[in-house]
Design a protein around this motif. Structure first.
Motif, PDB file in Angstrom:
ATOM      1  N   PRO A  48      59.465 -43.625 -23.327  1.00 55.99           N
ATOM      2  CA  PRO A  48      59.019 -42.474 -24.132  1.00 55.99           C
ATOM      3  C   PRO A  48      58.526 -41.327 -23.268  1.00 55.99           C
ATOM      4  CG  PRO A  48      57.984 -44.490 -24.917  1.00 55.99           C
ATOM      5  CD  PRO A  48      58.788 -44.860 -23.725  1.00 55.99           C
ATOM      6  N   PHE A  49      57.939 -41.645 -22.138  1.00 60.14           N
ATOM      7  CA  PHE A  49      57.337 -40.595 -21.316  1.00 60.14           C
ATOM      8  C   PHE A  49      58.398 -39.725 -20.649  1.00 60.14           C
ATOM      9  CE2 PHE A  49      54.350 -44.112 -21.581  1.00 60.14           C
ATOM     10  CZ  PHE A  49      53.261 -43.456 -22.116  1.00 60.14           C
ATOM     11  N   PHE A  52      60.021 -37.666 -23.243  1.00 64.54           N
ATOM     12  CA  PHE A  52      59.152 -36.561 -23.624  1.00 64.54           C
ATOM     13  C   PHE A  52      59.266 -35.419 -22.616  1.00 64.54           C
ATOM     14  CE2 PHE A  52      54.996 -34.467 -23.155  1.00 64.54           C
ATOM     15  CZ  PHE A  52      54.906 -33.898 -24.417  1.00 64.54           C
ATOM     16  N   LEU A  55      62.538 -33.703 -23.045  1.00 63.25           N
ATOM     17  CA  LEU A  55      62.546 -32.873 -24.259  1.00 63.25           C
ATOM     18  C   LEU A  55      61.810 -31.567 -24.011  1.00 63.25           C
ATOM     19  CD1 LEU A  55      63.607 -34.725 -26.731  1.00 63.25           C
ATOM     20  CD2 LEU A  55      61.627 -33.736 -27.866  1.00 63.25           C
ATOM     21  N   VAL A  56      60.646 -31.659 -23.409  1.00 64.57           N
ATOM     22  CA  VAL A  56      59.866 -30.462 -23.102  1.00 64.57           C
ATOM     23  C   VAL A  56      60.652 -29.564 -22.162  1.00 64.57           C
ATOM     24  CG1 VAL A  56      57.804 -29.626 -21.893  1.00 64.57           C
ATOM     25  CG2 VAL A  56      57.626 -31.549 -23.469  1.00 64.57           C
ATOM     26  N   LEU A 108      52.187 -29.072 -21.503  1.00 66.77           N
ATOM     27  CA  LEU A 108      52.714 -30.329 -22.040  1.00 66.77           C
ATOM     28  C   LEU A 108      53.155 -31.264 -20.912  1.00 66.77           C
ATOM     29  CD1 LEU A 108      54.735 -29.094 -25.137  1.00 66.77           C
ATOM     30  CD2 LEU A 108      52.671 -30.494 -25.130  1.00 66.77           C
ATOM     31  N   GLY A 111      50.296 -31.855 -18.508  1.00 66.32           N
ATOM     32  CA  GLY A 111      49.246 -32.475 -19.324  1.00 66.32           C
ATOM     33  C   GLY A 111      49.442 -33.973 -19.409  1.00 66.32           C
ATOM     34  N   MET A 112      50.679 -34.365 -19.670  1.00 66.05           N
ATOM     35  CA  MET A 112      50.928 -35.805 -19.791  1.00 66.05           C
ATOM     36  C   MET A 112      50.635 -36.499 -18.455  1.00 66.05           C
ATOM     37  SD  MET A 112      54.252 -37.816 -21.120  1.00 66.05           S
ATOM     38  CE  MET A 112      55.277 -37.606 -19.699  1.00 66.05           C
ATOM     39  N   ILE A 115      46.857 -36.610 -17.971  1.00 71.83           N
ATOM     40  CA  ILE A 115      46.161 -37.592 -18.806  1.00 71.83           C
ATOM     41  C   ILE A 115      46.413 -39.002 -18.300  1.00 71.83           C
ATOM     42  CG2 ILE A 115      46.134 -38.642 -21.096  1.00 71.83           C
ATOM     43  CD1 ILE A 115      46.644 -35.773 -22.169  1.00 71.83           C
ATOM     44  N   LEU A 116      47.683 -39.305 -18.048  1.00 70.05           N
ATOM     45  CA  LEU A 116      48.006 -40.677 -17.659  1.00 70.05           C
ATOM     46  C   LEU A 116      47.466 -41.011 -16.279  1.00 70.05           C
ATOM     47  CD1 LEU A 116      51.661 -40.967 -18.945  1.00 70.05           C
ATOM     48  CD2 LEU A 116      49.608 -41.968 -19.929  1.00 70.05           C
ATOM     49  N   ILE A 135      48.752 -46.719 -18.657  1.00 73.07           N
ATOM     50  CA  ILE A 135      49.949 -47.066 -17.893  1.00 73.07           C
ATOM     51  C   ILE A 135      50.406 -45.839 -17.119  1.00 73.07           C
ATOM     52  CG2 ILE A 135      50.705 -48.832 -19.481  1.00 73.07           C
ATOM     53  CD1 ILE A 135      52.840 -46.969 -20.469  1.00 73.07           C
TER      54      ILE A 135
ATOM     55  N   LEU C   9      57.178 -31.556 -30.998  1.00 67.63           N
ATOM     56  CA  LEU C   9      56.839 -31.839 -29.614  1.00 67.63           C
ATOM     57  C   LEU C   9      55.408 -32.335 -29.484  1.00 67.63           C
ATOM     58  CD1 LEU C   9      58.537 -28.993 -27.621  1.00 67.63           C
ATOM     59  CD2 LEU C   9      58.950 -31.454 -27.470  1.00 67.63           C
ATOM     60  N   LEU C  12      55.176 -35.778 -30.694  1.00 66.03           N
ATOM     61  CA  LEU C  12      55.737 -36.710 -29.727  1.00 66.03           C
ATOM     62  C   LEU C  12      54.745 -36.959 -28.603  1.00 66.03           C
ATOM     63  CD1 LEU C  12      59.465 -36.248 -29.080  1.00 66.03           C
ATOM     64  CD2 LEU C  12      58.111 -37.861 -27.753  1.00 66.03           C
ATOM     65  N   PHE C  13      54.092 -35.878 -28.223  1.00 66.50           N
ATOM     66  CA  PHE C  13      53.114 -35.947 -27.158  1.00 66.50           C
ATOM     67  C   PHE C  13      51.983 -36.905 -27.536  1.00 66.50           C
ATOM     68  CE2 PHE C  13      49.463 -33.873 -24.900  1.00 66.50           C
ATOM     69  CZ  PHE C  13      49.821 -34.349 -23.656  1.00 66.50           C
TER      70      PHE C  13
END
Lengths: 521, 346, 164
Positions: A48-49, A52, A55-56, A108, A111-112, A115-116, A135, C9, C12-13
């Motif tokens: 998913p990551f 994502f 997609l972004v 985005l 950010g991911m 955060i992770l 994770i 989006l 999804l995030f």
């Protein structure tokens, strides 16, 4: 699926085979499918990551492209009716708009990652328990940076956004460089990925040689030295003084073999597919200054930070204002430096943070920065020295000294990476000068680190080979390309590598009598 | 031009063939030889040196077979030709696949299976796996045996190509590795590994109570598979429990009851020799070499005499001493057996 | 259209984030400890401190291995207490610790000994993680179990056992 697993070898071989079995126009699809198969086996919870991020990357690049297109259409349509100022205003309006899109995309994407990767670290600063353990998807630092670099390039109009989602996905996830880079640029990599390369036995040979050499560096040299490094790190309370020097030397071998080896495997596989991503290393340990070192070590990361952090930051409006202010108030000499220093410090802070969430990485980054700034400041002094002793400074022993000094300095601060604890590392550095235990080390201490004489002999042989290859590789054409022109020699060398890696490599369950009877019945 | 091409291909092919040969040689060299110490590791290999001999009885199991029954005694006293395929901690599935492997060469009349290993329901130990499996001849049976046996940390590929496992032994090579590079002479006597020492049993302590006495489903499944395989091939399956019972390797009554039930349900004979020890004539002050865990040669001969009678009387195994060819083969084996026994006893 | 895109989006995030957060809540099982004087140990710990503290055993039994000459498991018998060890790389580790009867009044750090009632065990340890076929109460640690054997409602044996 680690690079060193048999499954990966089979997977890579199959990918190369399928790639050339497909019609040229469809070959990039093979790569995309391979990427996702690879990533699936790395951990399906990671999917998913990366999806994502893809997609972004895709949507925000397209969005910015749409704005650019609209802008040029508008300017085109109104070519005659607009005054120069009006045109400027239109451009500026679109630029602002694009910038906002870029900022949201970056928030985005980064950010991911933030955060992770950093939540645990940030929480740990404030409290000592209940630290979340999120994770960390495989290669996230690499693919995020590569994707975000692309977004920035689109916003700058350097490249046009890719219209095909799947082609974007391929750029984000190209499997050989997913795990440890290099961090490629869109303009450089994407066309190569999409183009169906014709089969060329030369590419195959050169790629195989490179990958085999990578495996050699990783499995025979780095992983062997790693055994001693692990012992040194685990027992760092007693293994001080000379042992710290030993760790610095051995860990330099580890990181070199592991990282350059991994890149060789990645680029070797890419080469077999006819793809040539950017080089990441250029004989870094022969660097004669820290600055040179960073132009030769992990090149794609360094240039990423330079292009996407340091330069934009230096020319940003607040920085320019600061520059003006400091020059006015603090005088030319200091005033000129302040903004550059700030930008440098910030860039190296981020570089440290990028390597990992922990104080040791941040301090590592800042120490690198300190060394760079100090050597920058000492430049006039060096020039003076050079004009005084021009002969000495041009001599080989002098160059050798410079390279050794750089190597040791970089090794020293790199040991933060191993000890993972800043005050402890500093204390251990202190013991190098206070605890003089070389007698103990030479009288047998070095053999109690998990490696026997035979292992050290292998290590020495491996280092010698790496050194020779590096010396032979100085010429215009890379050594492996010269070698790959001779098919029989290539086959012979590959065979030799296979044997050497199989026998001397560090892998599998160690076989010794101690393991034999663990818990018997 | 074409000739150069051809030469290149030939040279490359030659290099590859040499490489393959070199790797095979290295593989052989680096495999542990199990000659000085840990000779248990030779047991699987030993069988293939004797496949041409007819065996009426095949023993299967762990150390409780290869330290408890002496085929030369069985021949001398009853004219019964037998072979033991047992290994250190040979798990049930390994016994099953070794039976399948044996059936590739011969079909014995009786299979004797020692039940102790039924207590293990999962793969246990890398070292024992290696000793049992590495010298199995390559066949689909071996692949199944590997698949059933490997522990989590082990890799399948390293069984196909043991060099992957033993590569670092280049540092520990000894004279043995070269001496026995091509030597396949047996270390056992038809699978019996002779131990002549004496260490009396001093403790009669029972095993600690368990929380769960049911034998693992997985091992019982393999026992069932073994029964069916025997049935299909017209082989009689006999279950035995060797007479040793000590704290560290306790045979619980609850387990015994389950085996009794299974035997009764399927019409199999099951002999638990623990309560028979006195009748057999065993003296645990002299008949064991490790304080009661295993029998020494004196104990094993007593048990074999006792069991031979059962095989003759209850299971109708024929006396083959009239077969001169077979007798000649066995005569040699008996002499070697006696020599080792005396040589070591001195 | 674009707004919907952005919305998707963000959704999804959040989704991705929540997947990532899942790992946060896993709490690792804690092992149960046995203590004697100042020694506090569980299975897989080095055996020396406990054995030193306990002094000379009344009986010491070696368990030979299937492989000749490779014995490495030892049972130490004390009044009311039995310690089993295994050896790896030359170091002896604890395999089992068993309180076998009430002749020496051994207690777990939680105050339970052989002869105590089921109620006391539940009060000290809570409900067991499982109850075995023969009524033994099993408490799971990380790499071990703590087992209470009963006859009726009375504890007859307490066993710290390494998972195999």
């Amino acid at each position: 699926m680690r690079f060193t697993s048999l499954a990966f070898l089979a997977f890579a071989a199959l990918t190369v085979l399928l790639y050339y079995l497909f019609p040229k126009a469809k070959r990039w699809w093979v790569l995309l499918v391979a990427d996702y198969v690879f990533y699936f086996f790395a951990g399906k919870e990671f999917l998913p990551f990366i999806l994502f991020t893809t997609l972004v990357t895709y949507s925000f690049a397209r969005w910015m492209q749409a704005l650019t297109d609209r802008e040029s259409r508008y300017l085109e349509e109104h070519r005659d009716s607009l005054s120069k100022e009006e045109r400027k205003a239109v451009r500026s309006k679109y630029k602002t708009h694009r910038r906002w899109v870029l900022v949201s995309g970056a928030i985005l994407g980064f950010g991911m990652l933030a955060i992770l990767k950093y939540t645990g670290f940030i929480v740990s600063i404030f409290r000592s328990s209940g630290i979340p353990n999120l994770i960390l998807p495989l290669g996230i630092s690499f693919y995020t940076f590569q994707s975000m670099g692309y977004l920035i390039d689109v916003s700058r109009g350097k490249v046009a956004a890719e219209r095909n989602f799947f082609k974007t996905a391929l750029f984000v996830s190209f499997f050989p460089q997913l795990v440890q880079g290099p961090i490629s640029r869109f303009a450089d990599l994407e066309p190569q990925l999409i183009e169906g390369h014709p089969f060329d036995s030369f590419n195959l040979r050169a790629g195989l040689l490179r990958a085999a050499y990578g495996y050699f560096k990783k499995m025979v040299v780095a992983d062997t030295a790693m055994i001693a490094v692990q012992t040194l790190a685990a027992r760092s309370d007693e293994l001080t003084g000379g042992y710290v020097v030993l760790l610095i030397l051995l860990y330099s071998v580890v990181i070199y073999g592991d990282f350059t080896g991994g890149i060789d495997i990645a680029l070797g596989i890419a080469e077999m597919l006819g793809i040539h991503p950017a080089e990441n290393f250029n004989r870094p340990f022969s660097s004669r200054s820290v600055k040179e070192y960073w132009n030769r070590w992990h090149i794609t990361m360094g240039s990423w930070f330079t292009d996407y952090v340091f330069y934009p930051l230096s020319v940003s409006i607040p920085m320019q204002k600061l520059s003006k202010w400091s020059r006015a108030h603090l005088g030319q000499a200091l005033g000129k430096r302040i903004p550059v220093y700030l930008a440098t410090i910030f860039t190296w802070f981020l570089t440290g943070l990028w390597h990992g969430a922990g104080w040791n990485f941040i301090v590592w980054g800042l120490l690198n920065c300190l060394l760079l700034l100090v050597s920058q400041e000492l430049k006039p002094l060096w020039s003076l020295w050079q004009t005084k002793f021009p002969k000495l400074c041009a001599s080989t022993p002098w160059h050798l000294w410079q390279a050794t000094r750089t190597f040791l300095l970089m090794g020293l601060i790199r040991s933060l990476d191993v000890y993972r604890n800043v005050p402890k590392t500093f204390r251990l550095w202190g013991t190098i000068f206070s605890t003089f235990n070389w007698g103990e080390i030479f009288s047998g201490g070095w053999l109690r680190l998990g490696l026997g004489i035979a292992d050290y002999a292998v290590l020495a042989g491996g280092i010698l080979i790496i050194f020779l290859v590096s010396q032979l590789g100085k010429a215009e054409t890379p050594l492996r390309e010269r070698t790959a022109k001779k098919p029989v020699l290539t086959v012979f060398l590959l065979g030799a590598f296979v044997c050497v890696i199989l026998i001397f490599g560090t892998y599998g369950i160690g076989y010794n009598a101690g393991d034999f009877i663990y818990r018997t019945f | 031009m074409k000739q150069i091409q051809l030469k290149r291909w030939l040279a490359a092919a030659a290099i590859l063939i040499l490489l393959a040969l070199l790797l095979c040689a290295l593989n052989r060299l680096l495999l542990p030889k199990y000659r000085s110490g840990n000779t248990e590791g030779r047991l699987t290999a030993d069988y293939y040196t004797d496949v041409k001999t007819r065996h009426q009885v095949l023993f299967l199991g762990d150390c409780e077979v290869y330290e408890s029954f002496t085929p030369p005694t069985l021949w001398e006293e009853y004219g019964i030709s037998s072979y033991i395929r047992g290994n250190a901690q040979q798990l049930v599935w390994q016994s099953y696949y070794l039976l399948e492997d044996t059936l590739r060469y011969e079909t014995p009349e009786v299979v004797v299976f020692n039940v102790y290993a039924l207590k293990y329901g999962t793969p246990q130990n890398e070292a024992y796996n290696r000793m049992t499996l590495d010298s199995m001849k390559f066949s689909p049976v071996k692949l199944s045996a590997i698949r059933a046996s490997i522990t989590e940390e082990e890799s399948f590929a390293s069984y196909l190509f043991p060099l992957l496992r033993f590569h670092s032994r280049w540092k520990e090579l000894t004279q043995d590795d070269f001496t026995y590079l091509f030597d396949s002479s047996p270390v056992s006597h038809n699978g019996y590994l002779m131990k002549t020492g004496v260490e009396p049993m001093t403790s009669s302590r029972a095993g600690s109570p368990l929380t769960d006495y049911s034998l693992p489903v997985s091992s019982m499944e393999y026992l069932e598979k073994m029964r069916l395989l025997c049935l299909k091939n017209g082989i009689e399956l006999i279950l035995v429990k060797s007479p040793t019972n000590s704290w560290g390797y306790w045979w619980y009554d609850e387990w015994d009851a389950q085996i009794n039930d299974y035997a009764a349900k399927n019409g199999l004979s099951y002999y638990n020799f623990i309560p028979e020890a006195e009748k057999i004539g065993l003296d645990f002050t002299t008949d064991t070499y490790d304080a009661g865990v295993h029998l020494n040669v004196s104990g094993a001969e007593k048990l074999t005499s006792y069991f031979g009678k059962i095989l003759r009387e209850n299971h109708g195994l024929e006396d083959l001493r009239f077969d001169s060819g077979l007798s000649a083969v066995w005569q040699e084996k008996v002499v070697r057996y006696q020599q080792e026994k005396e040589g070591l006893l001195k | 259209m674009k707004r919907i895109g952005i919305f998707c989006l963000i959704l999804l995030f959040c989704l991705a984030f929540s997947v990532g957060c899942k790992k946060e809540t896993t709490v690792e099982k804690q092992d149960y400890f046995f203590s004697h004087q100042s020694v506090r140990v569980t299975t897989d710990d080095a055996a020396k401190p406990l054995l030193d503290a306990l002094g000379t055993p009344t009986e010491r039994i070696v368990r030979p291995s299937c492989l000749f000459g490779n014995a490495n498991d030892v049972l130490y018998v004390y009044q009311g207490l039995e310690i089993e060890t295994y050896t790896k790389d030359g170091i002896e580790y604890l395999y089992n610790i068993e309180l076998v009867d009430d002749t020496a009044d051994w207690k777990t750090p939680e105050g339970i000994g052989v002869g105590d009632a089921r109620g006391a065990v539940v009060k000290a340890y809570g409900e067991p993680d499982s109850v075995s076929q023969n009524g033994t109460a099993v408490y799971n640690g990380k790499d071990m179990t703590l087992n209470f054997f009963y006859t009726g409602d009375t504890v007859t044996r307490i066993a710290y056992r390494k998972n195999v």
